[in-house]
Design a protein around this motif. Sequence first.
Motif, PDB file in Angstrom:
ATOM      1  N   LEU A  45       0.790  -1.518  -0.028  1.00  0.00           N
ATOM      2  CA  LEU A  45      -0.028   0.251  -0.052  1.00  0.00           C
ATOM      3  C   LEU A  45       0.856   1.486   0.435  1.00  0.00           C
ATOM      4  O   LEU A  45       0.519   2.433  -0.794  1.00  0.00           O
ATOM      5  CB  LEU A  45      -1.023  -0.008   1.421  1.00  0.00           C
ATOM      6  CG  LEU A  45      -2.003   1.054   1.075  1.00  0.00           C
ATOM      7  CD1 LEU A  45      -2.565   0.842  -0.018  1.00  0.00           C
ATOM      8  CD2 LEU A  45      -3.373   0.755   2.701  1.00  0.00           C
ATOM      9  N   TYR A  71      -9.515  -2.532  -3.824  1.00  0.00           N
ATOM     10  CA  TYR A  71      -8.062  -2.344  -2.988  1.00  0.00           C
ATOM     11  C   TYR A  71      -7.359  -1.073  -3.093  1.00  0.00           C
ATOM     12  O   TYR A  71      -7.116  -0.383  -2.566  1.00  0.00           O
ATOM     13  CB  TYR A  71      -6.615  -3.229  -3.356  1.00  0.00           C
ATOM     14  CG  TYR A  71      -5.291  -2.454  -3.508  1.00  0.00           C
ATOM     15  CD1 TYR A  71      -5.083  -2.507  -2.025  1.00  0.00           C
ATOM     16  CD2 TYR A  71      -4.680  -2.545  -4.401  1.00  0.00           C
ATOM     17  CE1 TYR A  71      -4.136  -2.343  -1.477  1.00  0.00           C
ATOM     18  CE2 TYR A  71      -3.190  -2.123  -3.614  1.00  0.00           C
ATOM     19  CZ  TYR A  71      -3.223  -1.934  -2.524  1.00  0.00           C
ATOM     20  OH  TYR A  71      -1.930  -1.664  -2.232  1.00  0.00           O
ATOM     21  N   VAL A  75      -5.471   2.855  -2.214  1.00  0.00           N
ATOM     22  CA  VAL A  75      -4.731   3.678  -2.413  1.00  0.00           C
ATOM     23  C   VAL A  75      -4.875   5.240  -2.570  1.00  0.00           C
ATOM     24  O   VAL A  75      -4.414   5.664  -2.640  1.00  0.00           O
ATOM     25  CB  VAL A  75      -4.222   2.603  -4.123  1.00  0.00           C
ATOM     26  CG1 VAL A  75      -3.056   3.660  -4.886  1.00  0.00           C
ATOM     27  CG2 VAL A  75      -3.489   1.508  -4.014  1.00  0.00           C
ATOM     28  N   ALA A 177      -2.952   1.623   6.661  1.00  0.00           N
ATOM     29  CA  ALA A 177      -2.428   3.136   5.609  1.00  0.00           C
ATOM     30  C   ALA A 177      -2.538   4.147   6.543  1.00  0.00           C
ATOM     31  O   ALA A 177      -2.093   3.922   7.566  1.00  0.00           O
ATOM     32  CB  ALA A 177      -4.528   3.380   5.473  1.00  0.00           C
TER      33      ALA A 177
END
Length: 243
Positions: A45, A71, A75, A177
């Motif tokens: 990521l 996904y 991003v 994240a």
Amino acid sequence: MSETKPTIVLVHGAWADASSWTAVSVPLQAEGYTVFAPPNELRGLTGDAAYIASFLAQRTTGPVVLVGHSYGGAVITNAGAQGGDVRALVYVDAFIPDEGESVVSILEGSGSALAVADPTTVLDVAGYPGAPEGAADAFLKPDTVHNSFAQDLPEADRWTIVAQQRPISLVANVTPAGPPAWKTIPSWAVLGTEDLVIPIGTQRSMAQRAGSTVTEVAGSHVSMISHPDVTLAAIRAAADSIT
């Protein structure tokens, strides 16, 4: 509203490539939008987001609507405030993580077809050269594509996905994240109510938390292919909001 149309940047998810956006990109181009669908490297990521941010900084000028599927949503959440002039985010059957969350942590306990005790029942795993410790490529098994990923597409299209899928590194799904772009950039979300990869309850929760303008559609995890008009409407609304 600005007389200049914003650039639309479409970021694909795992087990896909830029062709997953064809039903969306072609009409947008016909309407006069500049459209890019850059490769999402699917390796991790942090690095994937840095690549998209670099792409935005170097390949776009003026306002951008940044769109992510699956996904790809994680991003764009990480890349949206790091490069280019991103004015709106659009999530399509997507992960919308908060800081510290990963794909795996979001799916845990969600009822996702991928959140199973033994991942090898739904995925085929293969090593790749230069992989970091613990990393490997994950491919969807054919049954997973047919029954859980793209169940509302014609059979021939499902077999095309099986054959052409781009694998995602297992590392990408466990990477936490960073600070989310949706805290400072307005967002729209298209939620597939028949999505078995990111169940609708999980999608609704993430979209509500992000303050997204929500549209629901009776589609699978690839609703931008099975119901492109809904995704197109969300992108147009995001574009129209930019002044």
